[in-house]
Design an enzyme around this catalytic site. Structure first.
Site, PDB file in Angstrom:
ATOM      1  CB  CYS A 143     101.651  -5.068 102.749  1.00 26.31           C
ATOM      2  SG  CYS A 143     102.103  -3.952 104.107  1.00 26.31           S
TER       3      CYS A 143
ATOM      4  CG  HIS B   5     102.163  -8.878 105.590  1.00 28.70           C
ATOM      5  ND1 HIS B   5     103.048  -9.034 104.538  1.00 28.70           N
ATOM      6  CD2 HIS B   5     102.300  -7.600 106.013  1.00 28.70           C
ATOM      7  CE1 HIS B   5     103.699  -7.895 104.341  1.00 28.70           C
ATOM      8  NE2 HIS B   5     103.262  -7.009 105.224  1.00 28.70           N
TER       9      HIS B   5
ATOM     10  CD  GLU C 152     102.811 -12.491 103.730  1.00 28.54           C
ATOM     11  OE1 GLU C 152     103.581 -11.665 104.255  1.00 28.54           O
ATOM     12  OE2 GLU C 152     101.689 -12.195 103.269  1.00 28.54           O
TER      13      GLU C 152
END
Length: 247
Positions: A117, A218, A220
């Site tokens: 990001c 993202h 994660e």
């Protein structure tokens, strides 16, 4: 019987959070899912506090086998020749300076680097690219929920004949998203490896430097996605190669 190598140490940067505009006091914050994703892929995550002492910075790079530059607020537009617009929330300058140093010095060492990001936007600007300060201000084009206001995900198209295409497979993938800025001018020497339906670049890589790549989404936040697991495993594999060559 040969001894198994320890897991590669992978440095993860942190966001700086402050209730004061001058950042005289601030906290360092890192979403635990960055570390979880790296650990589940076989790496050993370590958080890197902001530092500016050269000896400390050198020690960071001596110790780690890979670097993850995480998400956060917006890079100061002065870095690419613009003034902040109304919707731009400028990140703590000391954080950006710290990560810029790590990126440049790490790239010289051919350290594996993954930008996520804001991390991708930082790499793009350091390497000579520019950003849209607010994607919604672009005229025309299909509407894509880049800020993830509906369900936190949107599809991206992974481009064939790229490193990312080999890792994830080409074609459409759903990714976790929360960004209002994006790449306007792609940095020289880099290519796009994924795009959204409106043409916004969602991943970038440098063909002759496969250890450096970045994604706008993202991963994660969706550790259960197969694409996330493949992405982190590929990155940790690159870090393990670096570790072996370093020893």
């Amino acid at each position: 019987m040969s001894k198994k190598s320890p897991a590669p140490l992978i440095g993860i940067t942190c966001e700086a959070i402050s209730h004061r505009k001058d950042f005289a006091d601030y906290d360092l914050l890192c979403d635990h899912r960055y570390a979880t994703g790296i650990a589940e892929a076989g790496g050993h995550p370590v958080l890197l506090p902001i530092a500016h002492n050269r000896a400390t910075l050198d020690r960071y790079l001596e110790g780690i086998d890979g670097l993850v530059i995480v998400g956060g607020d917006d890079l100061d537009p002065s870095w690419y020749g613009e003034s902040p617009k109304r919707r731009t929330k400028v990140a703590f300058s000391k954080r950006s300076e710290f990560e810029a140093w790590l990126y440049k010095a790490g790239a010289q060492r051919r350290l594996p680097i993954l930008g996520i990001c804001y991390g991708m936007q930082l790499i793009n600007v350091i390497e000579g690219g520019t950003l849209y300060q607010h994607i919604k201000a672009r005229p025309n084009g299909p509407k894509v929920d880049h800020q993830g206001k509906k369900n936190g995900v949107h599809p991206v198209n992974i481009l064939p004949h790229t490193k990312l295409g080999k890792i994830l497979g080409p074609g459409k993938k759903k990714v976790a998203t929360e960004h209002h800025q994006g790449i306007r001018k792609l940095a020289p020497k880099f290519i796009a490896s994924a795009k959204a339906a409106d043409g916004i670049i969602e991943a970038m890589e440098r063909p002759n430097r496969p250890e450096i790549f970045a994604v706008q989404w993202h991963p994660e936040r969706r550790l259960q996605f197969a694409s996330t697991r493949r992405l982190f495993k590929a990155f940790v594999k690159s870090c393990r190669r670096y570790q072996k060559n370093k020893d």
